[in-house]
Design a protein around this motif. Structure first.
Motif, mmCIF file in Angstrom:
data_model
loop_
_atom_site.group_PDB
_atom_site.id
_atom_site.type_symbol
_atom_site.label_atom_id
_atom_site.label_comp_id
_atom_site.label_asym_id
_atom_site.label_seq_id
_atom_site.Cartn_x
_atom_site.Cartn_y
_atom_site.Cartn_z
ATOM 1 N N GLY A 63 0.820 -1.201 0.000
ATOM 2 C CA GLY A 63 0.000 0.000 0.000
ATOM 3 C C GLY A 63 0.851 1.245 0.000
ATOM 4 N N ILE A 73 -1.498 8.528 7.285
ATOM 5 C CA ILE A 73 -2.515 7.680 6.672
ATOM 6 C C ILE A 73 -1.830 6.418 6.160
ATOM 7 C CG2 ILE A 73 -4.253 7.536 4.838
ATOM 8 C CD1 ILE A 73 -4.026 10.745 4.868
ATOM 9 N N ASN A 74 -2.388 5.272 6.505
ATOM 10 C CA ASN A 74 -1.888 4.003 5.997
ATOM 11 C C ASN A 74 -2.998 3.370 5.165
ATOM 12 O OD1 ASN A 74 -0.143 1.859 5.590
ATOM 13 N ND2 ASN A 74 -0.745 0.817 7.449
ATOM 14 N N LYS A 75 -2.748 3.233 3.868
ATOM 15 C CA LYS A 75 -3.718 2.610 2.960
ATOM 16 C C LYS A 75 -3.062 1.373 2.373
ATOM 17 C CE LYS A 75 -6.112 6.687 1.307
ATOM 18 N NZ LYS A 75 -6.715 7.243 0.121
ATOM 19 N N ASN A 76 -3.695 0.225 2.596
ATOM 20 C CA ASN A 76 -3.166 -0.988 1.984
ATOM 21 C C ASN A 76 -4.321 -1.902 1.613
ATOM 22 O OD1 ASN A 76 -3.769 -2.453 4.433
ATOM 23 N ND2 ASN A 76 -1.869 -1.631 5.286
ATOM 24 N N ASN A 80 -7.390 0.395 5.883
ATOM 25 C CA ASN A 80 -7.100 1.804 5.701
ATOM 26 C C ASN A 80 -7.377 2.489 7.029
ATOM 27 O OD1 ASN A 80 -6.585 1.759 2.829
ATOM 28 N ND2 ASN A 80 -8.777 1.479 2.564
ATOM 29 N N GLU A 82 -6.170 6.172 9.599
ATOM 30 C CA GLU A 82 -5.391 7.381 9.774
ATOM 31 C C GLU A 82 -5.260 7.662 11.257
ATOM 32 O OE1 GLU A 82 -8.228 11.113 9.253
ATOM 33 O OE2 GLU A 82 -8.196 9.857 7.455
#
Length: 133
Positions: A63, A73-76, A80, A82
């Motif tokens: 991600g 913010i961590n999007k994978n 997801n 924040e």
């Protein structure tokens, strides 16, 4: 909106696709100027600036990790989330390929390319100092 084409030299075979990490002058100070970040999918909140973006490297759960003037913010693939910079109690490198972000409620581990760990930690701590002043 103009996209910037990065010509950075890959470090250890890795090239950050969002920002030229060769332009960061560590350690970051109050007077530091950060290079432009090219992540068009980012939707800022009011008065928010994108400081850094890099790919996460957890196998089968790749991600992106973003640092802004207000949050990270961590999007994978599997999740997801924040975290407000105000809620972060500590950030540290826990291995050559991971950082830990600690809040009152939990510890979040972010797996990164080893060339991105130090820069990510430094930018996140720098952003927190700006929020905490």
């Amino acid at each position: 909106f103009q996209l910037t084409k990065f010509t950075q030299t890959p470090v250890n075979g890795y090239k950050n696709p969002y920002v030229d990490t060769n332009l960061y002058k560590l350690p970051l100070t109050e007077k530091s100027k950060l290079p432009p970040v090219n992540y068009p999918a980012f939707k800022p909140q009011n008065d928010e600036t994108l400081y850094f973006a890099t790919e996460t490297s957890q196998k089968n759960n790749e991600g992106v990790f973003l640092i802004t003037s207000q949050r990270c913010i961590n999007k994978n693939i599997t999740q997801n989330y924040e975290i407000s910079l105000k809620d972060i109690k500590g950030v540290k490198e826990v291995s050559n390929s991971a950082i830990m972000i600690e809040t009152d409620k939990e510890k979040n581990y972010i797996l990164l390319n080893s060339t991105q760990v130090k820069i990510t930690t430094e930018v996140l701590n720098w952003a927190r100092r700006g929020i905490l002043q």
